[in-house]
Design a protein around this motif. Structure first.
Motif, short mmCIF file in Angstrom:
data_model
loop_
_atom_site.label_atom_id
_atom_site.label_comp_id
_atom_site.label_asym_id
_atom_site.label_seq_id
_atom_site.Cartn_x
_atom_site.Cartn_y
_atom_site.Cartn_z
N UNK A 1 12.58 -3.29 -2.22
CA UNK A 1 11.32 -2.28 -0.89
C UNK A 1 10.83 -3.48 -0.79
N UNK A 2 10.17 -2.72 0.27
CA UNK A 2 9.78 -2.73 1.23
C UNK A 2 8.83 -2.11 1.78
N UNK A 3 7.34 -1.76 1.07
CA UNK A 3 6.03 -1.22 1.77
C UNK A 3 5.49 -1.55 2.69
N UNK A 4 4.65 -0.73 3.78
CA UNK A 4 3.97 -1.47 4.45
C UNK A 4 2.92 -0.70 4.15
N UNK A 5 1.60 -1.30 4.07
CA UNK A 5 0.13 -0.51 4.12
C UNK A 5 -0.90 -1.31 4.92
N UNK B 1 12.39 1.74 2.53
CA UNK B 1 11.69 0.82 3.78
C UNK B 1 10.54 1.71 3.33
N UNK B 2 9.24 1.77 3.00
CA UNK B 2 8.17 2.89 2.72
C UNK B 2 7.46 2.40 3.45
N UNK B 3 6.66 3.81 4.34
CA UNK B 3 5.11 4.07 5.00
C UNK B 3 4.69 4.32 4.12
#
Length: 324
Positions: free
Chosen positions: A3-7, A197-199
């Motif tokens: 899981x990749x989260x973009x913050x 992929x988490x925005x």
């Protein structure tokens, strides 16, 4: 499956533009991951504006407890109105509460009933603390949940997308973020996808904590402004607290070089890798207006080339630098 989260520390830093570009790059034939997309910014969901998804499944989201008074049991002692700290309970003789009572009577099984002069709860003002429930001497008050939003499974041109919409002034967005991520993860496991992929949402509140939970890596998009640097510090503290490996990319890096240098110096001190500088580029706005990721709209634009470089570094670290 990773899981990749973009913050980002605050809204408007370009987080969704980065997420949309990544979604596009992940859909190319030579992409290293099969990806499920999740828009976890449920308070201001806008990734769908760029991805133009087709909704496949629509589900209601219930939350936000509010009190309801049973007029058949109520003895009109007034205690509930006295203990309510949010002025959410009032007598139906007051105009604003009279309108609520009229609506409730109209929706009842006996809509012709007269409106009694008894307390009623404004569900919007009610905080759900249940103080009135505990203080009512005749147990006339009960707590109820309500539909406060929706979540969706959609198909986009870049793969499956899970997203949600929370109604205005509603809470429990952290719970809804968890739900959106959970659904994306379940699909990824069921159909053997490699990456979610988490925005993510901006800030450091409950929705961010929900978005970071279970992530293998966080990419923090920072702006070189005084507020942007300060907010980036707070997001890094949050991801460090939860033991999530963090990377930083600087958006609009050339508008204030001193601020960009300050970000890089801070990241060196904290052993956080800066994976790229994205220049200010009006092409990004033009791409958003056209509803396209900038990497698709103008692949040779300065911002697209910078995003491609950022994605290359993130991909390498996801493949080699994060334990499965």
């Amino acid at each position: 499956m990773k899981q990749l989260v973009i913050l980002s520390g605050k809204g408007g830093t370009g987080k969704t533009s980065v997420a949309a570009a990544f979604a596009h790059l992940l859909s190319l034939d030579d992409a290293p991951f099969r990806t499920v997309l999740a828009d976890a910014d449920v308070d201001a969901s806008n990734l769908e504006l760029v991805l133009s998804p087709k909704i496949i499944t629509r589900e209601s989201f219930r939350g936000g407890l509010y009190a309801r008074i049973d007029w058949n049991t109520c003895i009109d002692c007034g205690i509930c109105e006295q203990v309510c700290r949010f002025d959410a309970i009032g007598d139906t003789s007051r105009p604003q509460f009279h309108r609520l009572a009229a609506r409730r009577v109209a929706q009842s099984d006996t809509p012709s009933s007269p409106i009694p002069e008894l307390p009623i709860v404004d569900p919007i003002a009610c905080d759900g603390c249940a103080a009135c429930v505990y203080q009512c001497p005749v147990d006339a008050i009960t707590m109820h949940d309500q539909v406060v939003g929706e979540w969706f499974r959609s198909e986009s041109r870049y793969g499956p997308l899970f997203h949600a919409s929370l109604r205005p002034a509603q809470e429990n967005s952290g719970k809804l973020v968890t739900l959106v991520k959970q659904q994306a993860r379940l699909l990824a496991l069921d159909e053997d996808y490699d990456l979610v992929l988490v925005d993510g949402p901006p800030g450091i509140g409950c929705p961010v904590i929900s978005a970071v939970s279970g992530a293998d890596m966080a990419l923090i998009v920072a702006e070189p402004t005084a507020a942007g640097v300060h907010d980036m510090h707070r997001v890094l503290e949050t991801t460090a607290h939860f033991g999530v490996q963090s990377l930083v990319c600087i958006n609009k890096a050339d508008i204030y070089p001193k601020g960009a240098a300050e970000i890089e110096a801070f990241c060196r001190e904290q052993a956080v890798q800066v994976v790229g500088r994205i220049p200010f580029d009006t092409t990004v706005t033009e791409a958003m207006v056209q509803g396209q990721p900038v990497t698709l709209f103008a692949p040779d634009a300065p911002s697209s080339r910078a995003l491609l470089e950022v994605w290359g570094q993130v991909t390498a670290l996801l493949q080699n630098g994060v334990s499965p």
